[in-house]
Structure formats: C-alpha cells, structure tokens
Design a protein around this motif. Sequence first.
Motif, mmCIF file in Angstrom:
data_model
loop_
_atom_site.group_PDB
_atom_site.id
_atom_site.type_symbol
_atom_site.label_atom_id
_atom_site.label_comp_id
_atom_site.label_asym_id
_atom_site.label_seq_id
_atom_site.Cartn_x
_atom_site.Cartn_y
_atom_site.Cartn_z
ATOM 1 N N ALA A 25 5.255 10.558 -6.998
ATOM 2 C CA ALA A 25 5.765 10.102 -5.698
ATOM 3 C C ALA A 25 5.103 8.766 -5.373
ATOM 4 O O ALA A 25 3.986 8.500 -5.807
ATOM 5 C CB ALA A 25 5.431 11.122 -4.607
ATOM 6 N N GLY A 26 5.787 7.951 -4.634
ATOM 7 C CA GLY A 26 5.214 6.684 -4.195
ATOM 8 C C GLY A 26 5.098 5.667 -5.314
ATOM 9 O O GLY A 26 5.685 5.818 -6.395
ATOM 10 N N THR A 27 4.356 4.614 -5.038
ATOM 11 C CA THR A 27 4.102 3.541 -5.996
ATOM 12 C C THR A 27 2.642 3.132 -5.872
ATOM 13 O O THR A 27 1.962 3.523 -4.921
ATOM 14 C CB THR A 27 4.985 2.309 -5.706
ATOM 15 O OG1 THR A 27 4.698 1.818 -4.391
ATOM 16 C CG2 THR A 27 6.462 2.639 -5.832
ATOM 17 N N ARG A 28 2.190 2.336 -6.815
ATOM 18 C CA ARG A 28 0.810 1.837 -6.740
ATOM 19 C C ARG A 28 0.742 0.497 -7.448
ATOM 20 O O ARG A 28 1.251 0.353 -8.550
ATOM 21 C CB ARG A 28 -0.146 2.832 -7.384
ATOM 22 C CG ARG A 28 -1.614 2.461 -7.322
ATOM 23 C CD ARG A 28 -2.196 2.673 -5.913
ATOM 24 N NE ARG A 28 -3.558 2.206 -5.838
ATOM 25 C CZ ARG A 28 -4.638 2.962 -5.932
ATOM 26 N NH1 ARG A 28 -4.514 4.267 -6.084
ATOM 27 N NH2 ARG A 28 -5.830 2.435 -5.855
ATOM 28 N N GLU A 29 0.129 -0.476 -6.804
ATOM 29 C CA GLU A 29 -0.003 -1.814 -7.364
ATOM 30 C C GLU A 29 -1.471 -2.164 -7.548
ATOM 31 O O GLU A 29 -2.310 -1.834 -6.717
ATOM 32 C CB GLU A 29 0.652 -2.842 -6.436
ATOM 33 C CG GLU A 29 0.608 -4.250 -6.996
ATOM 34 C CD GLU A 29 1.455 -5.219 -6.210
ATOM 35 O OE1 GLU A 29 2.122 -6.044 -6.846
ATOM 36 O OE2 GLU A 29 1.458 -5.155 -4.958
ATOM 37 N N PHE A 30 -1.759 -2.849 -8.654
ATOM 38 C CA PHE A 30 -3.103 -3.314 -8.975
ATOM 39 C C PHE A 30 -3.023 -4.816 -9.194
ATOM 40 O O PHE A 30 -2.277 -5.274 -10.053
ATOM 41 C CB PHE A 30 -3.631 -2.626 -10.241
ATOM 42 C CG PHE A 30 -3.567 -1.127 -10.166
ATOM 43 C CD1 PHE A 30 -4.590 -0.409 -9.593
ATOM 44 C CD2 PHE A 30 -2.460 -0.444 -10.652
ATOM 45 C CE1 PHE A 30 -4.530 0.978 -9.510
ATOM 46 C CE2 PHE A 30 -2.385 0.936 -10.576
ATOM 47 C CZ PHE A 30 -3.429 1.653 -10.003
ATOM 48 N N ARG A 31 -3.786 -5.573 -8.415
ATOM 49 C CA ARG A 31 -3.742 -7.033 -8.504
ATOM 50 C C ARG A 31 -5.015 -7.640 -9.076
ATOM 51 O O ARG A 31 -5.113 -8.844 -9.207
ATOM 52 C CB ARG A 31 -3.505 -7.625 -7.122
ATOM 53 C CG ARG A 31 -2.181 -7.251 -6.522
ATOM 54 C CD ARG A 31 -2.003 -7.898 -5.177
ATOM 55 N NE ARG A 31 -0.825 -7.392 -4.513
ATOM 56 C CZ ARG A 31 -0.545 -7.621 -3.260
ATOM 57 N NH1 ARG A 31 -1.346 -8.352 -2.521
ATOM 58 N NH2 ARG A 31 0.549 -7.125 -2.724
ATOM 59 N N SER A 32 -6.006 -6.798 -9.379
ATOM 60 C CA SER A 32 -7.276 -7.317 -9.898
ATOM 61 C C SER A 32 -7.979 -6.233 -10.707
ATOM 62 O O SER A 32 -7.616 -5.058 -10.643
ATOM 63 C CB SER A 32 -8.182 -7.741 -8.734
ATOM 64 O OG SER A 32 -8.605 -6.597 -8.004
ATOM 65 N N SER A 99 -4.443 8.788 -6.275
ATOM 66 C CA SER A 99 -3.596 8.430 -5.148
ATOM 67 C C SER A 99 -2.199 8.168 -5.661
ATOM 68 O O SER A 99 -2.007 7.415 -6.594
ATOM 69 C CB SER A 99 -4.128 7.188 -4.450
ATOM 70 O OG SER A 99 -3.235 6.789 -3.444
ATOM 71 N N PHE A 100 -1.243 8.796 -5.032
ATOM 72 C CA PHE A 100 0.136 8.611 -5.451
ATOM 73 C C PHE A 100 0.924 7.871 -4.387
ATOM 74 O O PHE A 100 2.093 8.101 -4.207
ATOM 75 C CB PHE A 100 0.778 9.964 -5.751
ATOM 76 C CG PHE A 100 0.070 10.681 -6.855
ATOM 77 C CD1 PHE A 100 0.108 10.182 -8.145
ATOM 78 C CD2 PHE A 100 -0.671 11.810 -6.610
ATOM 79 C CE1 PHE A 100 -0.552 10.823 -9.178
ATOM 80 C CE2 PHE A 100 -1.335 12.459 -7.636
ATOM 81 C CZ PHE A 100 -1.272 11.960 -8.914
#
Length: 190
Positions: A25-32, A99-100
């Motif tokens: 479920a959901g999304t997750r972004e990593f920028r670093s 975390s989702f």
Amino acid sequence: MFIETETTPNPATLKFLPGQEVMPAGTREFRSDEDAAASPLAATLFDLGDVTGVFYGRDFISVTAAPGVEWSALKPQVIGLLLDHFVTGAPLFHAASASFAVPDEDEDFGDDPELADIVAQIRELIETRVRPAVANDGGDIIYRGFREGVVYLTMQGACSGCPSSTATLKNGIESLLKHYVPEVIEVRAA
C-alpha cells in the motif's frame, strides 16, 4: 524471474517492473543516502554511486540516474540488484523503519473546513484520474492542500525531476481540475 523496464517522460529515470508486488500500500521515495537507510534495497541502489533517487510504487520501482550517467551501463547493475532482492525474498524495509506510506516531509497546507465538499471532489479526481496516470509514468502525486482557489500538489518519483512536470501540472492536472471543479483557479507544485 524477469524484470521488465519502461522509459518514463523523465530521461534520467527508468521504471523497473519485477512482475510482483513491491509495496502492499502507498508509495515511498528516497532522495538521498540518508533517506535510503530505511530500506536495504534502496541503500544498495544508492551504493552504486550513480543513483540519485529511488521510488517504490505498488508494482514498480523507479530509479533516477545522476546527471551524465548513461543508462546502458547502469541498467544491468540495477536489474542485477533487483533480481537478487526479489529472488532472495529480502525485506523491503528494516524492521525498525518499516513504512508503507509516503513520509510526511512537508506539512499539508490545511484546508478550510467550509470547503470540505470541494476538497473531497479534488481528492477524488486526483485519486481516480491523476494518480493512475502518474503511476504509469513511474511516479506519484500527493495532495497538499487547497487554499484561495489554488491546489497544492507534490510530484514524486520519475515525475519530481521530469522536464515535463510543469506541463503535466499546468496543462494536464490543472485543466482537469478546473473542468470538474470550477472553484479551482490554479495548480501549483508544493
């Protein structure tokens, strides 16, 4: 196991489709590197040194290459890491940071309770019409608020650094929202 790839409107980002669920479920972004520490897979991708962004969707992973990096060299490395991850069944997140959902990096702008019906219409359109289209391009869009006729949205994944993201916001999303919700006068990136 076979991992398909798709181009995105952002030439720096490729979409990888492992043929199975990535996020329940959901999304997750990593920028670093620091963001990626929550996920063994994201951390491993950042360890390649040529990756500047990783985004998890329901059934895909978008990877953004550093400026000047050629996908012809990076793509096989990314596919190898993704294959290792999915074949071994490794966890997507460390247990302590599982975390989702998208972490709330920015606070929402807050909505006027008197505009609840309008906000519900905006959210429904974003959820049913905009998010699926943006996910097809390897990204996501997050509603941040509606104030004085302006809808505030955050683009993520392949869409966050895409050269056409401004056009997507203005020509696509703004036009759609204005058509169905006359109270909307503008859409802005937040």
